[in-house]
Design a protein around this motif. Structure first.
Motif, PDB file in Angstrom:
ATOM      1  N   GLY A  64      26.421   5.583 -37.315  1.00  0.00           N
ATOM      2  CA  GLY A  64      27.556   6.502 -37.273  1.00  0.00           C
ATOM      3  C   GLY A  64      27.386   7.664 -36.313  1.00  0.00           C
ATOM      4  O   GLY A  64      28.228   8.571 -36.270  1.00  0.00           O
ATOM      5  N   LYS A  65      26.327   7.661 -35.512  1.00  0.00           N
ATOM      6  CA  LYS A  65      26.049   8.820 -34.667  1.00  0.00           C
ATOM      7  C   LYS A  65      26.453   8.622 -33.199  1.00  0.00           C
ATOM      8  O   LYS A  65      26.076   9.413 -32.338  1.00  0.00           O
ATOM      9  N   ASN A  66      27.236   7.561 -32.941  1.00  0.00           N
ATOM     10  CA  ASN A  66      27.801   7.417 -31.605  1.00  0.00           C
ATOM     11  C   ASN A  66      28.777   8.563 -31.361  1.00  0.00           C
ATOM     12  O   ASN A  66      29.553   8.931 -32.248  1.00  0.00           O
ATOM     13  N   VAL A  67      28.743   9.116 -30.175  1.00  0.00           N
ATOM     14  CA  VAL A  67      29.523  10.321 -29.853  1.00  0.00           C
ATOM     15  C   VAL A  67      30.666   9.977 -28.898  1.00  0.00           C
ATOM     16  O   VAL A  67      30.462   9.259 -27.911  1.00  0.00           O
ATOM     17  N   ARG A  68      31.850  10.521 -29.204  1.00  0.00           N
ATOM     18  CA  ARG A  68      33.010  10.380 -28.327  1.00  0.00           C
ATOM     19  C   ARG A  68      33.657  11.740 -28.123  1.00  0.00           C
ATOM     20  O   ARG A  68      33.581  12.617 -28.990  1.00  0.00           O
ATOM     21  N   ASP A  69      34.296  11.897 -26.975  1.00  0.00           N
ATOM     22  CA  ASP A  69      35.096  13.089 -26.703  1.00  0.00           C
ATOM     23  C   ASP A  69      36.535  12.746 -27.060  1.00  0.00           C
ATOM     24  O   ASP A  69      37.126  11.831 -26.472  1.00  0.00           O
ATOM     25  N   TRP A  70      37.120  13.453 -28.025  1.00  0.00           N
ATOM     26  CA  TRP A  70      38.421  13.092 -28.566  1.00  0.00           C
ATOM     27  C   TRP A  70      39.536  13.901 -27.926  1.00  0.00           C
ATOM     28  O   TRP A  70      39.475  15.121 -27.841  1.00  0.00           O
ATOM     29  N   LEU A  71      40.580  13.184 -27.474  1.00  0.00           N
ATOM     30  CA  LEU A  71      41.704  13.757 -26.739  1.00  0.00           C
ATOM     31  C   LEU A  71      43.002  13.453 -27.474  1.00  0.00           C
ATOM     32  O   LEU A  71      43.346  12.275 -27.675  1.00  0.00           O
ATOM     33  N   GLU A 125      45.290  21.147 -27.761  1.00  0.00           N
ATOM     34  CA  GLU A 125      44.812  20.893 -29.124  1.00  0.00           C
ATOM     35  C   GLU A 125      43.295  20.806 -29.163  1.00  0.00           C
ATOM     36  O   GLU A 125      42.681  20.138 -28.329  1.00  0.00           O
ATOM     37  N   ARG A 126      42.701  21.473 -30.120  1.00  0.00           N
ATOM     38  CA  ARG A 126      41.318  21.221 -30.479  1.00  0.00           C
ATOM     39  C   ARG A 126      41.308  20.088 -31.501  1.00  0.00           C
ATOM     40  O   ARG A 126      42.340  19.744 -32.080  1.00  0.00           O
ATOM     41  N   PHE A 127      40.131  19.512 -31.731  1.00  0.00           N
ATOM     42  CA  PHE A 127      40.080  18.363 -32.621  1.00  0.00           C
ATOM     43  C   PHE A 127      40.577  18.709 -34.021  1.00  0.00           C
ATOM     44  O   PHE A 127      41.292  17.924 -34.657  1.00  0.00           O
ATOM     45  N   GLU A 128      40.244  19.895 -34.504  1.00  0.00           N
ATOM     46  CA  GLU A 128      40.618  20.272 -35.875  1.00  0.00           C
ATOM     47  C   GLU A 128      42.130  20.303 -36.070  1.00  0.00           C
ATOM     48  O   GLU A 128      42.646  19.873 -37.103  1.00  0.00           O
ATOM     49  N   SER A 129      42.852  20.818 -35.079  1.00  0.00           N
ATOM     50  CA  SER A 129      44.309  20.865 -35.204  1.00  0.00           C
ATOM     51  C   SER A 129      44.933  19.506 -34.941  1.00  0.00           C
ATOM     52  O   SER A 129      45.867  19.087 -35.632  1.00  0.00           O
ATOM     53  N   GLY A 130      44.402  18.777 -33.941  1.00  0.00           N
ATOM     54  CA  GLY A 130      44.964  17.474 -33.605  1.00  0.00           C
ATOM     55  C   GLY A 130      44.774  16.445 -34.698  1.00  0.00           C
ATOM     56  O   GLY A 130      45.680  15.658 -34.987  1.00  0.00           O
ATOM     57  N   ASN A 160      41.031   8.936 -15.568  1.00  0.00           N
ATOM     58  CA  ASN A 160      40.086   8.338 -16.518  1.00  0.00           C
ATOM     59  C   ASN A 160      39.973   9.265 -17.714  1.00  0.00           C
ATOM     60  O   ASN A 160      39.497  10.396 -17.592  1.00  0.00           O
ATOM     61  N   CYS A 161      40.422   8.785 -18.866  1.00  0.00           N
ATOM     62  CA  CYS A 161      40.519   9.652 -20.043  1.00  0.00           C
ATOM     63  C   CYS A 161      39.464   9.321 -21.085  1.00  0.00           C
ATOM     64  O   CYS A 161      38.893   8.232 -21.095  1.00  0.00           O
ATOM     65  N   SER A 162      39.227  10.273 -21.976  1.00  0.00           N
ATOM     66  CA  SER A 162      38.353  10.051 -23.122  1.00  0.00           C
ATOM     67  C   SER A 162      39.159   9.426 -24.262  1.00  0.00           C
ATOM     68  O   SER A 162      40.349   9.118 -24.112  1.00  0.00           O
ATOM     69  N   ASN A 163      38.533   9.229 -25.427  1.00  0.00           N
ATOM     70  CA  ASN A 163      39.187   8.550 -26.549  1.00  0.00           C
ATOM     71  C   ASN A 163      40.422   9.300 -27.022  1.00  0.00           C
ATOM     72  O   ASN A 163      40.346  10.475 -27.377  1.00  0.00           O
ATOM     73  N   ASN A 164      41.552   8.602 -27.043  1.00  0.00           N
ATOM     74  CA  ASN A 164      42.807   9.191 -27.508  1.00  0.00           C
ATOM     75  C   ASN A 164      42.994   8.988 -29.006  1.00  0.00           C
ATOM     76  O   ASN A 164      42.500   8.014 -29.585  1.00  0.00           O
ATOM     77  N   TYR A 165      43.748   9.880 -29.618  1.00  0.00           N
ATOM     78  CA  TYR A 165      44.170   9.712 -31.010  1.00  0.00           C
ATOM     79  C   TYR A 165      45.497  10.425 -31.185  1.00  0.00           C
ATOM     80  O   TYR A 165      45.872  11.279 -30.364  1.00  0.00           O
ATOM     81  N   GLY A 166      46.227  10.049 -32.238  1.00  0.00           N
ATOM     82  CA  GLY A 166      47.510  10.684 -32.497  1.00  0.00           C
ATOM     83  C   GLY A 166      48.523   9.697 -33.043  1.00  0.00           C
ATOM     84  O   GLY A 166      48.174   8.570 -33.435  1.00  0.00           O
TER      85      GLY A 166
END
Length: 362
Positions: A224-231, A320-325, A190-196
């Motif tokens: 705009g203050k909904n929070v997600r963990d970005w992967l 990856e941290r969010f800033e680099s990803g 079960n993963c958090s929100n993906n991006y890439g």
């Protein structure tokens, strides 16, 4: 013909996460992939263009609910694992039309489990020892968190709030049942929100990148203050490889990026990166493009993943941290405008119009 001992069957391998998994799998392991995808709106053969002449990649256009097709592929190639990505995955689309989510995510997974179970029964004892069925799911099955609630763990009770999340929860339960009832050797992630790279541009991050680049409005739901963990998607792929290789049968592993961000923070970060990487005197500061629009129904407030189990048991953590990803992601979209234009079909434009036309700026 694939090497039957080492091949894997990947479902949904032309989608965003699936195609990244196929590409990284072939890069990291080298063993063959049979890639089954029905090529709905989010499935894109162009994601796999670099594999056109790679004999290790066998693409099959078909449906996971086609038992004859799937059974034939399993008997022909005798893969050591099924990695199941195939799913309808966009919450907004599930609100507008939930039928496809039940059909693919629930009935499709059931059909795939039935076919896998029949195949597993035909395997030798040695083959059964190494066979795996890995089901890829989402943190959205756990519902919504308050600002001070502990992050989702593998023991968190299910409380899905959208048709998408409910359909994935149902598929998770089916996978669990096939382990406990039939002994099918399953694993669930079960993963958090993906991006890439290769993400279909209706999702938050690619939509905001492309609209920012073109000087179009940036519609942000609610406050705009909904929070997600970005992967970052490549981190997700490495975690799945770890679970497939070393995970305990019947277990669930939560995969997170340890990068909680509000939606508005994600959008402003993208704006600032576009101002840096693609400055425009005409557009000016991309932050001026942000507009707050009517929230979607049942919008979960916060997701957060407790990924201690996968770190402690399998030694995995995100690279990856969010800033680099996010910088890598913005750079990828800017460098792949041809891919962007190819996926922006008439159907995509109609969806954007349907979803956002009535969400007037607040």
């Amino acid at each position: 013909m694939t090497n039957k001992k080492d091949s894997i069957l990947v479902t949904g391998g032309a989608g965003f996460i699936g195609s990244n998994f196929v590409l990284t799998w072939l890069k990291e392991s080298g063993s063959p992939v049979i890639n089954l995808d029905s090529l709905t709106y989010a499935g894109n053969r162009n994601n796999l263009k670099s594999l056109d002449r790679d004999p290790r990649h066998i693409f099959v256009h078909g449906d996971i609910a086609d038992n004859a097709l799937v059974g034939g592929l399993l008997r022909e190639h005798r893969p050591k694992a099924i990695v199941h990505f195939a799913a309808e995955s966009h919450v907004d689309r599930s609100i507008v039309g939930p039928d496809a989510f039940i059909q693919t995510n629930v009935f499709g997974t059931f059909s795939l489990l039935q076919t896998a179970r029949a195949f597993y029964a035909e395997l030798s004892e040695e083959e059964q020892e190494t066979f795996r069925f890995l089901h890829v799911s989402t943190d959205e099955v756990y519902g919504s968190l308050g600002p001070d609630d502990p992050a989702f763990s593998e023991a968190t009770a299910y409380a899905p709030n959208s048709p998408y999340a409910a359909s994935k929860a149902a598929s998770d339960h089916l996978v669990r049942a096939y382990f406990h009832t039939y002994g099918l050797p399953v694993l669930t992630t079960n993963c958090s929100n993906n991006y890439g790279p290769y993400q279909f541009p209706e999702k938050l991050i690619p939509l905001m990148i492309l609209n920012s680049f073109e000087g179009k409005p940036l519609p942000v739901y609610g406050d705009g203050k909904n929070v997600r963990d970005w992967l970052f998607v490549e981190d997700h792929c490495s975690a799945i490889r770890a679970v497939l290789d070393r995970g305990r049968l019947g277990e669930t592993y939560n995969i997170g990026g340890s990068s909680e961000r509000t939606n508005i923070d994600v959008v402003t970060t993208i704006c600032d990166l576009l101002d840096e990487l693609a400055p425009s005197k005409t557009i000016g500061s991309r932050r001026n493009l942000i507009s707050y629009v009517k929230d979607r129904p049942g919008h979960d407030r916060r997701y957060a993943i407790d990924a201690r189990k996968i770190k402690q048991e399998l030694g995995w953590e995100p690279a990856e941290r969010f800033e680099s990803g996010i910088r890598k992601t913005v750079e990828w979209y800017l460098a792949h405008q041809e891919w962007v234009e190819n996926v922006r079909s008439g159907a995509y434009h109609r969806w954007i119009e349907t979803n956002y036309a009535e969400r007037v700026a607040q």
